[in-house]
Scaffold this active site. Structure first.
Site, PDB file in Angstrom:
ATOM      1  N   ALA A 211       0.914  -1.340  -0.163  1.00  9.90           N
ATOM      2  CA  ALA A 211      -0.027  -0.038   0.035  1.00  9.90           C
ATOM      3  C   ALA A 211       0.852   1.299  -0.089  1.00  9.90           C
ATOM      4  O   ALA A 211       2.016   1.121   0.120  1.00  9.90           O
ATOM      5  CB  ALA A 211      -1.133   0.010   1.144  1.00  9.90           C
ATOM      6  N   LYS A 212       0.163   2.450  -0.320  1.00 11.42           N
ATOM      7  CA  LYS A 212       1.067   3.510  -0.090  1.00 11.42           C
ATOM      8  C   LYS A 212       0.012   4.851  -0.097  1.00 11.42           C
ATOM      9  O   LYS A 212      -1.154   4.546  -0.368  1.00 11.42           O
ATOM     10  CB  LYS A 212       1.816   3.988  -1.375  1.00 11.42           C
ATOM     11  CG  LYS A 212       2.981   4.700  -0.947  1.00 11.42           C
ATOM     12  CD  LYS A 212       4.174   4.159  -0.175  1.00 11.42           C
ATOM     13  CE  LYS A 212       5.613   4.815  -0.252  1.00 11.42           C
ATOM     14  NZ  LYS A 212       6.468   4.142   0.485  1.00 11.42           N
TER      15      LYS A 212
END
Length: 429
Positions: free
Chosen positions: A103-104
């Site tokens: 994720a980011k």
């Protein structure tokens, strides 16, 4: 070659597909993030003005476990960049065999123009905006560019207020006093240093004779420089947004580190205007050069530790480093990669070189879940074991399958592990 970081990541995947034992249908699934949330964040600043910011959280792939990835505050944040970084995090966690997906997150802002109070309000508003997506078993944020343990403390507190009890394991990279782990702040730089040492062992070369240029002297670059300097390497150049310093005899890394920790810039260090507790005893009148010139220095190792897309088709022919260790995410475009492969320049890819941070984030998360803590020696030993094992398996893949470069070797491992998880889990419904 496009400057789009997401297209760059897809091109890296495509280069590895012919070598990876992955069903094509699953491979096509791996090219698409599961979801991306865009949030609008009105914040009342300390000045009394209300400014509306935009933020994102991308959850790329959860086949191997909860999503994991940092949050960055930067003017250049875009949805495509966040999605690319989430993809890179997916391959990174798979490569170092952590039970995570990628994720980011990011917020479009200029932190230098915001007060500490502004940053707290922005962080809390962003956390509220994404809180339905995150959680200890769902998605665990961490620090990234222009965020730090204090940012994570605000995120943890905001999430905990909504839950009604303290949830330290909702984020990693926290201060020690609220569930952080020793070694997390310097973990990415330590991993870069360890991988550089392993590369020299593999190439049968002596690190103590090596000259190293590091683009970027933030958390990652400065810790890598310090640890490589302590290992006997000769750090001859580094940089920040103000410019770069170069000394063929070696920079005084300790003095520069103390200067930057006190709020100083590299250009001030070059001028001899040292701040804080910086010791001038080894300062030796370094030359001022540009960031672009730093990339083309004749050194044994170039370590890009700033932003993505700095090594491109436009400048790759001017690069003279014998090897590149990617401390930043996505610093090399595919076109530049191909040129470096043709020249037999070894490139240790970002998904391996900078994995130290997520490894120690995982260790922090495990400690929080167990309500137990480990000493620094244990954390560092486990970091060295895990990143060393990933390096060895990448080298084995590279040598036994006669692959074109180390990035392709790393990607084949990561793609195969992620694809295998998809095969076992199947497709719902």
């Amino acid at each position: 070659m496009t400057d789009d970081p997401f297209e760059n990541m897809l091109a890296q995947m495509d280069r590895a597909e012919e070598y990876a034992d992955v069903d094509h249908g699953i491979f096509e699934r791996l090219k698409h993030p599961e979801r991306t949330l865009k949030v609008t964040l009105p914040v009342e600043l300390e000045s009394g003005e209300v400014e509306v910011f935009e933020g994102y959280r991308c959850q790329f792939d959860s086949a191997r476990g909860p999503f994991k990835g940092g949050v960055r505050f930067h003017p250049s944040v875009t949805q495509r960049e966040v999605e690319a970084l989430a993809g890179w995090m997916t391959w990174k966690t798979a490569l170092v065999d952590l039970p995570y997906g990628g994720a980011k997150g990011g917020v479009i802002c200029e932190p230098k123009e915001l007060t500490d109070r502004d940053l707290e309000r922005l962080t809390r508003r962003y956390t509220e905006g994404i809180r339905r997506m995150i959680g200890p078993e769902v998605d665990v944020p961490a620090p990234d560019m222009n965020t730090n343990p204090q940012t994570m403390a605000w995120m943890m507190d905001t999430y905990s207020m909504y839950e009604g009890y303290s949830v330290p394991q909702v984020v990693t990279g926290k201060p020690l006093e609220i569930g952080g782990t020793p070694g997390r702040v310097e973990a990415t730089g330590r991993g870069v240093s360890l991988v550089t040492e392993r590369l020299f062992e593999y190439l049968d070369r002596d690190l103590s004779d090596a000259t190293i240029a590091i683009q970027g002297f933030g958390n990652v670059g400065s810790n890598a420089a310090r640890l490589l300097d302590e290992a006997g390497a000769n750090v001859v150049a580094t940089s920040d947004v103000s410019g770069a310093a170069y000394d063929p005899d070696g920079l005084d890394v300790a003095a520069l580190g103390a200067h930057v920790d006190a709020g100083g810039l590299v250009e001030e260090y070059v001028a001899g205007d040292l701040k804080g507790s910086a010791d001038r005893s080894r300062w030796d009148d370094p030359d001022a050069i540009t960031n672009a010139e730093l990339l083309t220095l004749d050194v044994d190792v170039l370590i890009p530790a700033a932003v993505e897309g700095v090594i491109t088709a436009d400048n790759v022919d001017d690069l003279r480093a014998s090897a590149i260790v990617e401390a930043a995410n996505g610093p090399t475009t595919v076109a530049a990669d191909e040129a470096l492969t043709e020249r037999d320049v070894q490139v240790v890819p970002d998904i391996l070189a900078n994995a130290g941070g997520v490894i120690v984030s995982y260790l922090e998360w495990v400690q929080n879940a167990q309500e137990f803590s480990w000493p620094l020696e244990t954390v560092n030993a486990e970091l060295e074991r895990r990143i060393g094992d990933a390096f060895d398996k990448t080298i084995e893949q590279y040598d036994t399958k006669d692959l074109p470069d180390l990035r392709t070797a790393a990607y084949t491992l990561a793609l195969e592990r992620t694809a295998k998880a998809h095969e076992y889990r199947g497709l719902f419904p």
